[in-house]
Write a protein that holds these residues in place. Sequence first.
Motif, PDB file in Angstrom:
ATOM      1  N   TYR A 101      15.986   5.243  -8.810  1.00  0.00           N
ATOM      2  CA  TYR A 101      14.608   5.706  -8.640  1.00  0.00           C
ATOM      3  C   TYR A 101      13.648   4.602  -9.044  1.00  0.00           C
ATOM      4  CZ  TYR A 101      10.267   8.134 -10.002  1.00  0.00           C
ATOM      5  OH  TYR A 101       8.958   8.508 -10.163  1.00  0.00           O
ATOM      6  N   GLY A 102      12.547   4.542  -8.341  1.00  0.00           N
ATOM      7  CA  GLY A 102      11.490   3.613  -8.681  1.00  0.00           C
ATOM      8  C   GLY A 102      10.352   3.774  -7.698  1.00  0.00           C
ATOM      9  N   LEU A 103       9.282   3.061  -7.909  1.00  0.00           N
ATOM     10  CA  LEU A 103       8.119   3.123  -7.048  1.00  0.00           C
ATOM     11  C   LEU A 103       7.581   1.711  -6.849  1.00  0.00           C
ATOM     12  CD1 LEU A 103       7.689   5.438  -9.589  1.00  0.00           C
ATOM     13  CD2 LEU A 103       6.276   6.401  -7.772  1.00  0.00           C
ATOM     14  N   SER A 104       6.707   1.563  -5.867  1.00  0.00           N
ATOM     15  CA  SER A 104       6.049   0.270  -5.697  1.00  0.00           C
ATOM     16  C   SER A 104       5.307  -0.110  -6.963  1.00  0.00           C
ATOM     17  CB  SER A 104       5.072   0.331  -4.521  1.00  0.00           C
ATOM     18  OG  SER A 104       5.726   0.637  -3.315  1.00  0.00           O
ATOM     19  N   TYR A 144       0.827  -1.204   0.000  1.00  0.00           N
ATOM     20  CA  TYR A 144       0.000   0.000   0.000  1.00  0.00           C
ATOM     21  C   TYR A 144       0.859   1.251   0.000  1.00  0.00           C
ATOM     22  CZ  TYR A 144      -4.305  -2.601   0.430  1.00  0.00           C
ATOM     23  OH  TYR A 144      -5.377  -3.435   0.161  1.00  0.00           O
ATOM     24  N   THR A 145       0.458   2.203  -0.839  1.00  0.00           N
ATOM     25  CA  THR A 145       1.191   3.457  -0.958  1.00  0.00           C
ATOM     26  C   THR A 145       1.074   4.243   0.328  1.00  0.00           C
ATOM     27  OG1 THR A 145      -0.753   4.561  -1.868  1.00  0.00           O
ATOM     28  CG2 THR A 145       0.788   3.578  -3.424  1.00  0.00           C
ATOM     29  N   SER A 146       2.075   5.050   0.604  1.00  0.00           N
ATOM     30  CA  SER A 146       2.113   5.838   1.838  1.00  0.00           C
ATOM     31  C   SER A 146       1.880   7.306   1.528  1.00  0.00           C
ATOM     32  CB  SER A 146       3.447   5.652   2.549  1.00  0.00           C
ATOM     33  OG  SER A 146       4.522   5.858   1.645  1.00  0.00           O
ATOM     34  N   ILE A 159      11.405  -4.949   5.423  1.00  0.00           N
ATOM     35  CA  ILE A 159      10.953  -5.839   4.351  1.00  0.00           C
ATOM     36  C   ILE A 159       9.429  -5.869   4.246  1.00  0.00           C
ATOM     37  CG2 ILE A 159      13.022  -7.254   4.328  1.00  0.00           C
ATOM     38  CD1 ILE A 159      11.470  -9.389   5.898  1.00  0.00           C
ATOM     39  N   HIS A 160       8.741  -4.885   4.820  1.00  0.00           N
ATOM     40  CA  HIS A 160       7.340  -4.700   4.436  1.00  0.00           C
ATOM     41  C   HIS A 160       7.246  -3.827   3.197  1.00  0.00           C
ATOM     42  CE1 HIS A 160       7.927  -1.088   7.124  1.00  0.00           C
ATOM     43  NE2 HIS A 160       7.395  -0.528   6.065  1.00  0.00           N
ATOM     44  N   HIS A 161       8.392  -3.324   2.710  1.00  0.00           N
ATOM     45  CA  HIS A 161       8.441  -2.437   1.551  1.00  0.00           C
ATOM     46  C   HIS A 161       9.171  -3.128   0.413  1.00  0.00           C
ATOM     47  CE1 HIS A 161       9.713   1.060  -0.901  1.00  0.00           C
ATOM     48  NE2 HIS A 161       8.597   1.586  -0.457  1.00  0.00           N
ATOM     49  N   VAL A 162       8.849  -2.744  -0.831  1.00  0.00           N
ATOM     50  CA  VAL A 162       9.420  -3.426  -1.992  1.00  0.00           C
ATOM     51  C   VAL A 162      10.935  -3.290  -2.076  1.00  0.00           C
ATOM     52  CG1 VAL A 162       7.327  -3.346  -3.391  1.00  0.00           C
ATOM     53  CG2 VAL A 162       8.918  -1.404  -3.459  1.00  0.00           C
ATOM     54  N   ASN A 163      11.506  -2.201  -1.566  1.00  0.00           N
ATOM     55  CA  ASN A 163      12.954  -2.026  -1.649  1.00  0.00           C
ATOM     56  C   ASN A 163      13.661  -3.161  -0.920  1.00  0.00           C
ATOM     57  OD1 ASN A 163      15.647  -1.070  -1.585  1.00  0.00           O
ATOM     58  ND2 ASN A 163      14.960   1.044  -1.662  1.00  0.00           N
ATOM     59  N   GLY A 164      13.300  -3.370   0.351  1.00  0.00           N
ATOM     60  CA  GLY A 164      13.929  -4.443   1.110  1.00  0.00           C
ATOM     61  C   GLY A 164      13.644  -5.808   0.533  1.00  0.00           C
ATOM     62  N   ILE A 165      12.426  -6.018   0.036  1.00  0.00           N
ATOM     63  CA  ILE A 165      12.044  -7.328  -0.495  1.00  0.00           C
ATOM     64  C   ILE A 165      12.749  -7.633  -1.814  1.00  0.00           C
ATOM     65  CG2 ILE A 165      10.132  -8.708  -1.408  1.00  0.00           C
ATOM     66  CD1 ILE A 165       8.274  -7.147   0.486  1.00  0.00           C
ATOM     67  N   VAL A 166      12.673  -6.705  -2.763  1.00  0.00           N
ATOM     68  CA  VAL A 166      13.131  -7.002  -4.129  1.00  0.00           C
ATOM     69  C   VAL A 166      14.637  -6.872  -4.269  1.00  0.00           C
ATOM     70  CG1 VAL A 166      12.910  -6.393  -6.567  1.00  0.00           C
ATOM     71  CG2 VAL A 166      10.902  -6.293  -5.072  1.00  0.00           C
ATOM     72  N   THR A 194      -7.224   7.760   1.269  1.00  0.00           N
ATOM     73  CA  THR A 194      -6.943   6.403   1.725  1.00  0.00           C
ATOM     74  C   THR A 194      -5.791   5.806   0.925  1.00  0.00           C
ATOM     75  OG1 THR A 194      -8.599   5.548   0.196  1.00  0.00           O
ATOM     76  CG2 THR A 194      -9.321   6.022   2.444  1.00  0.00           C
ATOM     77  N   PRO A 195      -5.005   4.923   1.543  1.00  0.00           N
ATOM     78  CA  PRO A 195      -3.884   4.298   0.816  1.00  0.00           C
ATOM     79  C   PRO A 195      -4.390   3.417  -0.318  1.00  0.00           C
ATOM     80  CG  PRO A 195      -4.184   3.286   2.964  1.00  0.00           C
ATOM     81  CD  PRO A 195      -5.070   4.479   2.945  1.00  0.00           C
ATOM     82  N   LYS A 196      -3.581   3.320  -1.353  1.00  0.00           N
ATOM     83  CA  LYS A 196      -3.930   2.501  -2.520  1.00  0.00           C
ATOM     84  C   LYS A 196      -3.088   1.230  -2.513  1.00  0.00           C
ATOM     85  CE  LYS A 196      -3.092   5.640  -5.762  1.00  0.00           C
ATOM     86  NZ  LYS A 196      -2.744   6.878  -5.050  1.00  0.00           N
ATOM     87  N   GLY A 197      -3.748   0.097  -2.753  1.00  0.00           N
ATOM     88  CA  GLY A 197      -3.054  -1.179  -2.795  1.00  0.00           C
ATOM     89  C   GLY A 197      -2.460  -1.429  -4.169  1.00  0.00           C
ATOM     90  N   VAL A 198      -1.164  -1.638  -4.225  1.00  0.00           N
ATOM     91  CA  VAL A 198      -0.439  -1.917  -5.465  1.00  0.00           C
ATOM     92  C   VAL A 198      -0.315  -3.428  -5.622  1.00  0.00           C
ATOM     93  CG1 VAL A 198       1.762  -1.671  -6.675  1.00  0.00           C
ATOM     94  CG2 VAL A 198       0.848   0.241  -5.333  1.00  0.00           C
TER      95      VAL A 198
END
Length: 601
Positions: free
Chosen positions: A378-381, A225-227, A268-275, A232-236
Amino acid sequence: MSRELDAQTAANLHQAQVKDGVPPQTRKVPFRNIRDLLSLHSKTSGGKTFLIFYDADGARQALTYAAFNARAHQAANFLYEDLGIRRGDRVATIANNHIDTVLIYFACWLIGAAVAPQNVAEDDRRIAFILRNSEARVCFARAEYLERAEAVINSVDGDEGAPNIETIVAVDGKPCDRYPNFREALRDRPTTFLGDASGAKSADVPLGAGTEATAALDDEALLVYTSGTTGTPKGVVLSQYNLMVDALSISQWQAITGNQRTMCVLPIHHVNGIVVTIIAPLYVGGSTVLNHRFSASHFWERIAREGVNVVSVVPTLLQFLIEYGQGERAAGNTIFGGAINRRDLAHFRHFICGAGTLSVKLAAEFSQMFGLTLLHGYGLSESTCYSCFLPISLSWEANQHWLLDHGYPSIGCPIEANEMAIFAADGSGAQLDEGERGEICIRGHNIMQGYFKRPDANAETFKFQWFRSGDEGYYLRDEAGQPFFFITGRIKELINRGGVKFSPFDIEEILLEIEGVKVGLAIGFPNDYYGEEVGAYIVVQDGAHVAEDKILDRCRAVMSFEKSPKAVVFGREIPVTSTGKYQRLKLQALFSDWERTQFRP
């Protein structure tokens, strides 16, 4: 996702996932799914270390590929047989960085389920909304968050809660006296996930029967979800293919190979840590060091001890490392802490840096102190993770040129998974030329599957067949014609003073040059005369004194009156996202005293 999109939006989204005319159905990865990838490394390099973990107390744990694969399958069987999770279901987590958290992610992916990880730094109401919106059936909560999870899900405080959650699973790595019957997956009664000691079926047992248990590349893998600061947050929605194709491109660009090791200090709840630091090294058969959290005092020591080659950070952590280095030098130690020196770090290659706002000043200070390469990106979820980086092939001089000589540090060039362009910021769909500022847009195989249950956002985001980032930027070409992109701010955070728009990044570079200023943010606040006026929110360095008139005078000496801050607020706290992005809009209320003021030269 396709069932939630109208025909035109679905067509636009599909075109936004095309890279250089090649549709995403023409795969760039040779694997059937993440399970296939993990199985390959487990069979060919089973004895090789994949995941090293340091907990909050500094205790170390390591898993080989074979051991990780076995435990991930064991956890998958627990999900499938004990909790009834099936392909296409969603599983939420309320957890921190831990081996168990990674195992839960992979267990979901093995059976084709999706993970909806929660940021524990968010408030309860927001977490409840995300859990409810995600339609997750099960929530895994680490022991320290268990009572909070129960309160949020069961609406103890009278809020709406998340009635879709059928089971809360306590994750603490040891038997749970409070809930001993962990196999009783009953509503409102937490069960216990014990990793290797859970009693679930062994890894040799196949996951269910038939095609329903076979994950596909297009299966949902992550719902993050976007911050944002408003609404309201959007689910990606990201698929298994999204994760793997972005990991492939990241590993290629960063020259991460099977003999390389990364380190994860980001959540690792964020894509940076995960990917970047889990899936990318996995893709190539490398290894990674997962930390419970970032610690400046242990950072360099663990890089030296574990032979780490690449670390992914956000700009905030660079500032922490500078301050730590200054303190160590003052104490008579090396800037890396204690007796650690550059020879101990000979294997270390470079930093990946992105997500937050990197200023020229911070990049220069870090480069000067440590002499280590920053590959700004640079990048985004919505684009899975990274979409561009400074090239790894640049000389030190060229790297410094693109970081320091253009007013903004360059975010680099597009990676293989996607292409990038600049479009008119008004959303008209007009593509701009070199040097012209507009909206950064991306298309390629790493573009998300859409925002979950948000047809309005999907229609607007993909309306001219590219993903619209909402970030303002431009590009310049080098002598070889390669485009180097720059980000100049969030379009929604641009300060619109009387119809003239100013980038906060421009103003903040000046604020950071003022002696004694630790953090300086340009804030567009409501004003009766010009719609918005320019304010400065200042955090001073410890022990420093910076007068308001000094800040105003310095800005007006180098910028026009219209662009310069008119009011200054001093503070200590700065609202940030989990990856360190400043949330400027949350500071607007601090300037309410000047809403009716007409500022004159």
